[in-house]
Scaffold this motif. Sequence first.
Motif, PDB file in Angstrom:
ATOM      1  N   LEU A 221      70.290  66.983  15.350  1.00 34.58           N
ATOM      2  CA  LEU A 221      69.869  67.026  16.740  1.00 34.58           C
ATOM      3  C   LEU A 221      69.822  65.601  17.271  1.00 34.58           C
ATOM      4  N   ASP A 222      70.133  65.416  18.535  1.00 35.64           N
ATOM      5  CA  ASP A 222      70.275  64.064  19.079  1.00 35.64           C
ATOM      6  C   ASP A 222      69.006  63.233  18.924  1.00 35.64           C
ATOM      7  N   THR A 223      67.852  63.865  19.124  1.00 32.44           N
ATOM      8  CA  THR A 223      66.592  63.124  18.971  1.00 32.44           C
ATOM      9  C   THR A 223      66.385  62.730  17.513  1.00 32.44           C
ATOM     10  N   THR A 224      66.723  63.635  16.609  1.00 35.13           N
ATOM     11  CA  THR A 224      66.601  63.330  15.183  1.00 35.13           C
ATOM     12  C   THR A 224      67.569  62.222  14.791  1.00 35.13           C
ATOM     13  N   ARG A 225      68.779  62.279  15.329  1.00 30.76           N
ATOM     14  CA  ARG A 225      69.776  61.257  15.011  1.00 30.76           C
ATOM     15  C   ARG A 225      69.302  59.872  15.463  1.00 30.76           C
ATOM     16  N   ALA A 226      68.742  59.793  16.681  1.00 33.44           N
ATOM     17  CA  ALA A 226      68.246  58.512  17.175  1.00 33.44           C
ATOM     18  C   ALA A 226      67.145  57.970  16.263  1.00 33.44           C
ATOM     19  N   TYR A 227      66.282  58.842  15.820  1.00 32.89           N
ATOM     20  CA  TYR A 227      65.185  58.429  14.938  1.00 32.89           C
ATOM     21  C   TYR A 227      65.734  57.980  13.586  1.00 32.89           C
ATOM     22  N   ALA A 228      66.635  58.770  12.997  1.00 30.48           N
ATOM     23  CA  ALA A 228      67.176  58.451  11.676  1.00 30.48           C
ATOM     24  C   ALA A 228      67.994  57.163  11.710  1.00 30.48           C
ATOM     25  N   ALA A 229      68.654  56.887  12.838  1.00 25.70           N
ATOM     26  CA  ALA A 229      69.425  55.649  12.968  1.00 25.70           C
ATOM     27  C   ALA A 229      68.513  54.433  12.911  1.00 25.70           C
ATOM     28  N   VAL A 230      67.341  54.548  13.521  1.00 22.93           N
ATOM     29  CA  VAL A 230      66.361  53.453  13.457  1.00 22.93           C
ATOM     30  C   VAL A 230      65.916  53.245  12.014  1.00 22.93           C
ATOM     31  N   ARG A 231      65.650  54.338  11.329  1.00 21.58           N
ATOM     32  CA  ARG A 231      65.225  54.250   9.929  1.00 21.58           C
ATOM     33  C   ARG A 231      66.325  53.645   9.057  1.00 21.58           C
TER      34      ARG A 231
END
Length: 721
Positions: A221-231
Amino acid sequence: MVLDSCEHVIEAVAILAEGVFRQAPLIHIIATSRESLRVEGENVHPLRSLDSPTSGTALTAAKALASPAVRLFMDRAAAGGYRDELTDEDAPIVADICRQLDGMPLAIELTASRASTYGIGGLAELIGDRLMLLWQGRRSVPRHQTLQAMLDWTYDLLSDREKAILCALSVFVGAFTMEMAQAVVAEADRDELQFATIASLVDKSLISVSLTGDASWYRLLDTTRAYAAVRLKELGAANATARRHALYYAERLAGLRGSTLRDRDLTPYSRQIGDIRAALEWSFSPSGDRSVGVALGAGAVPLFLGMSMLSECRWWCLQTIDALSEEDRGTKLELRLQLPLATSSIHAHSDSVEVGTALERGLSLADSMGDADYQLEFLAGLNLYRARLADSGGSLAVAQRYAAIARELGRPREVVMAEWMLGASYHLVGEQAAAQQSYKRGFEHAAAAGVSELHSFGYDHQVRAFVGYARTLWDCGLPDQAAQFAYRAIEVAERKEHPVSLCICLVFVAPVFLWRGDRQIAEELVERLITYAGRYSLAMYRAGGLGLRGALMLERGDTEPGIKTLREALSTLRTEQRNILLPSNSRALAEGLARTGNSAEATSIIDAAVANALRGSGTFELPDLLRARATVLLAASPANWPAAEASLKDSLDCARQQHALGWELRSAMALARLWMEHGRVDEARSLLGDVYGQFTEGFETADLKEAERQLRVAGDLTSYP
C-alpha cells in the motif's frame, strides 16, 4: 465479547478465543486485528478499503461524491477548516489522492485534515512524502494519531526477517511478482524468502495480493511503502536495494535493445513503467550507477517509444547517450540510441537542431558500419524531418537515396516504402504527376507482395501514403478519388490506434475535405485531432488542428475568432518549427485580415509566404499563395487589379507546371471573376471553360459547383452588350 487490536498479543488471544469457543459455545467473540487468529470456529471478515472513483473517466464533483472515500475526505477536510466545496476541476485530484491512500479511512482522514493548509493540489504533490507520515490527527489512541504511529505499531511486531524484506520491497513503485521480490532482497535473505514470508506480510495487511492470469502480483500500500522506504534508508540499505532493482530491470529489458517492438504486445510491461522509471532515476542520480543506467536505458527507450511515451523516451535517450563510455561511442549501442532519440524528438520536441544532429549522427554511424537497415531507418527520418522544415528539395533528395538502397536490397517492403516516400516528396515539391505515378507504383507493389504494415521512424507509412495520395489526387483534379483515399487513411489510422500516425493522418487529411467543401466532415476531423493531440501532449499536431479550426471559422464567417485562433496556431507552429504547416495557415490568416480591412498586415504576411516559397526548393502550395496574394491586393484597393491579375496569371502558370488542376481551377475562377468585373467576359468564359472541361469527376464539390455557376453567369452576360 470484544477483543480490540489483537495483533500485538495475537498468540495469547488465539488461545483464549479458542478456549472460550470450546468451553462456552454460546458466547460470541468479535476480535479486531491486522491478521486473523487462525483458530477453530473463526470466521474472517476483512475490512475492505473505502471505494474510490476509478481513474480514466470524466469525473465530476457529483460523481466523485458518490464514493465513500471522497465523501470522507471532504467531510474531514471541512472539519479541518477547508471551506471550499468540491469542484469538477478538483474532483479527479481528490479521487486520485484517495486511490493513492488505498482507501484507508485513517490515512484519508489525516491527509484531508491538512487541506486547509496545503490546498487540494498541494496535498496531491505531498502524497508519498515523509512529511505526511507525521501529520497529526484528533484521535485519543496514540497509535492512531499519525500514520507513522500506526505503522510503527505494526512494524515493531514484525520479525527481523519480515522487517528486512518489507523494507526491501518498498523499492517497488508498483506491483511485483515473487521472482521480482527475490531479485531485490539482500542475498542473505534470499534463501529464506519463501511464499510463507510474503503470505505473513499479506496477513498483516502490509501487502496486498491480486491474481492476473496465472500469476500472483503483490503490492505495498502506498502509505506502507512510504514508511518502509524511510526505514530502508535508516538501515543504510537504500542504495544497495535500488541497485539490485535497477539491475533486475536492465536484465529484463535486455531483449528490447535495438528493437522497434513492431507488432509486439507491450501489455506485460505497461504495469511496470513506474518501476522502470524509478530504476532509471536512481541509476542517473548522484548516488546511482551510470553504467547500470546505460544498460537499463538501452532497453527502456524502445519500450517508451513503442508505448508512445515520446517525451520520456527522448529524456532517457539523452541521459543514456550522455553516460556512454568512450568505448561505447561510435558502436552499435550508440546507433541504437540515436534512432529513438531522433524519432521521439521529431514528434514531441521543438528543437530541430537536436533532431537533425541525431539523424545525421545516426546516419553517419550506419554508413560507417554498412548497416543498410539502420541507413533506411535514418533516411526515413531525414525525409520526414526535411519535409517538416519545408525543405521539399532536401526531402526529395533523401527519398531518392532511400530508393537507391531499397532497389539494391530488392526487398518488397523497402521498395514499397521507397515509392511512397518518393510520392510524398514529389507532392510537396510540386511535381504532382510524378507523385501520382510513384504512389500508384507503390500501391501496386504492395498489393502484389502482400505488404501492408509499414512502420518506420515512429509512424505508419501506409497511413502516410493514403494521406499523401489523397492530397495528390485532389491536386490532380480528382476530388472524388481523393475523398476515397482520405477515408481509407482515417480507417487504417483508427484501427491501428497509434497516436502519432493518427495525428499525422488527421492534420493532413482534413484539408482534403476542406478543399472539397465538405465543411462538416472537416470540422469533425479537426475537433478529433485537437482532442487526440492534446491527450498525448503532441503540441505541434494540436497547433495544426487549431489552424484548421481557424480556417473553418473564416469559412463560416466567424472572422475575428478565426484570426485569433490562427494567430495562436502559428505561434506554436513557429516555436515547434513545423514549417510545413506555415504556408497554409499564413495564407488563411492573410485572407482573414484582408477581410477585416487590415490590409497592411495581410500584405506583409502573404508577401512573406510567397517569398519563402519562391526562395525554397518548391512547394505545392505556391499556386494557392499567389491566388491569395491577389485576394489581399484587391481587398486593399480595387485599383490594385492589374497587380492582382498578374499574380493570378502567375498562379495559373505555376499550377499548370505542377499539373495541379485543383489549384488551377481556383485561380481560374478568381481571374475569371476579375475579368468579368472589367467587362472581359469572353476571356473569362474561355479561361474557366477550358479548365472546367478538364475535370472528369467531383462535380458535386464546392469548387466545381461555383465554377459551373460562374460559367452560367458568363454565358448570360454575353447576351447583353
